[in-house]
Design a protein around this motif. Structure first.
Motif, PDB file in Angstrom:
ATOM      1  N   SER A  51       0.833  -1.213   0.000  1.00  0.00           N
ATOM      2  CA  SER A  51       0.000   0.000   0.000  1.00  0.00           C
ATOM      3  C   SER A  51       0.866   1.262   0.000  1.00  0.00           C
ATOM      4  CB  SER A  51      -0.940   0.012   1.201  1.00  0.00           C
ATOM      5  OG  SER A  51      -0.197  -0.039   2.417  1.00  0.00           O
ATOM      6  N   THR A  52       1.995   1.212   0.683  1.00  0.00           N
ATOM      7  CA  THR A  52       2.907   2.357   0.703  1.00  0.00           C
ATOM      8  C   THR A  52       3.558   2.532  -0.665  1.00  0.00           C
ATOM      9  OG1 THR A  52       3.310   2.044   3.061  1.00  0.00           O
ATOM     10  CG2 THR A  52       4.925   3.352   1.847  1.00  0.00           C
ATOM     11  N   ILE A  53       3.916   1.434  -1.293  1.00  0.00           N
ATOM     12  CA  ILE A  53       4.504   1.510  -2.634  1.00  0.00           C
ATOM     13  C   ILE A  53       3.490   2.097  -3.612  1.00  0.00           C
ATOM     14  CG2 ILE A  53       5.429   0.172  -4.566  1.00  0.00           C
ATOM     15  CD1 ILE A  53       6.622  -1.759  -2.460  1.00  0.00           C
ATOM     16  N   ARG A  54       2.238   1.667  -3.501  1.00  0.00           N
ATOM     17  CA  ARG A  54       1.189   2.240  -4.361  1.00  0.00           C
ATOM     18  C   ARG A  54       1.052   3.735  -4.120  1.00  0.00           C
ATOM     19  NH1 ARG A  54      -1.366  -2.367  -2.488  1.00  0.00           N
ATOM     20  NH2 ARG A  54      -1.304  -4.057  -3.997  1.00  0.00           N
ATOM     21  N   TYR A  55       1.107   4.137  -2.847  1.00  0.00           N
ATOM     22  CA  TYR A  55       1.032   5.566  -2.516  1.00  0.00           C
ATOM     23  C   TYR A  55       2.198   6.325  -3.140  1.00  0.00           C
ATOM     24  CZ  TYR A  55       1.298   9.891   0.130  1.00  0.00           C
ATOM     25  OH  TYR A  55       1.400  11.219   0.474  1.00  0.00           O
ATOM     26  N   TYR A  56       3.416   5.802  -2.988  1.00  0.00           N
ATOM     27  CA  TYR A  56       4.577   6.447  -3.594  1.00  0.00           C
ATOM     28  C   TYR A  56       4.377   6.600  -5.097  1.00  0.00           C
ATOM     29  CZ  TYR A  56       7.327   5.570   0.708  1.00  0.00           C
ATOM     30  OH  TYR A  56       7.810   5.550   1.993  1.00  0.00           O
ATOM     31  N   ASP A  57       3.852   5.572  -5.726  1.00  0.00           N
ATOM     32  CA  ASP A  57       3.611   5.625  -7.169  1.00  0.00           C
ATOM     33  C   ASP A  57       2.581   6.704  -7.498  1.00  0.00           C
ATOM     34  OD1 ASP A  57       3.869   4.915  -9.856  1.00  0.00           O
ATOM     35  OD2 ASP A  57       2.500   3.216  -9.698  1.00  0.00           O
TER      36      ASP A  57
END
Length: 117
Positions: free
Chosen positions: A17-23
């Protein structure tokens, strides 16, 4: 070989979920996608994810990281600009450490005084 978001998340110990947010915040502009739109991570992407995590842990803003990410996509001609951004952040952290060290010294002195009472 490409890694899925789940595999990448496990490799760098960052939740998907954090990686998706960063993206979604424009921090991962070089991430490739397969024909279904799933993110595909390479080794260099993992290094960048770890760098983002480290910089976030030290308080670097999303806006500043977005600027670094944008510069990164423009290649080696932006190295000096990126170094300047990281140097500014380093100086901010050193000042914060100085303030913390001072506060810890004051706290220790206060505790010594209380022990004497």
């Amino acid at each position: 070989m490409f890694l899925s978001i789940k595999e990448a998340a496990e490799e760098v110990s960052i939740p998907p979920s954090t990686i998706r947010y960063y993206d979604s915040q424009g921090l991962l502009p070089s991430i490739k996608r397969d024909k279904n739109g799933s993110r595909q991570f390479e080794e260099s992407d993992l290094f960048w994810l770890e760098m983002i995590g480290c910089m976030r842990d030290t308080g670097m803003s999303i806006n500043k990281l977005r600027k670094v990410a944008q510069l990164r996509t423009r290649g080696t001609s932006t190295i000096e600009e990126r170094k300047k951004l990281f140097k500014e952040h380093q100086e901010k952290l050193l000042k914060e450490r100085e303030n913390i060290d001072y506060a810890l010294h004051k706290l220790s002195r206060k505790m010594e005084l209380l022990e004497q009472m």
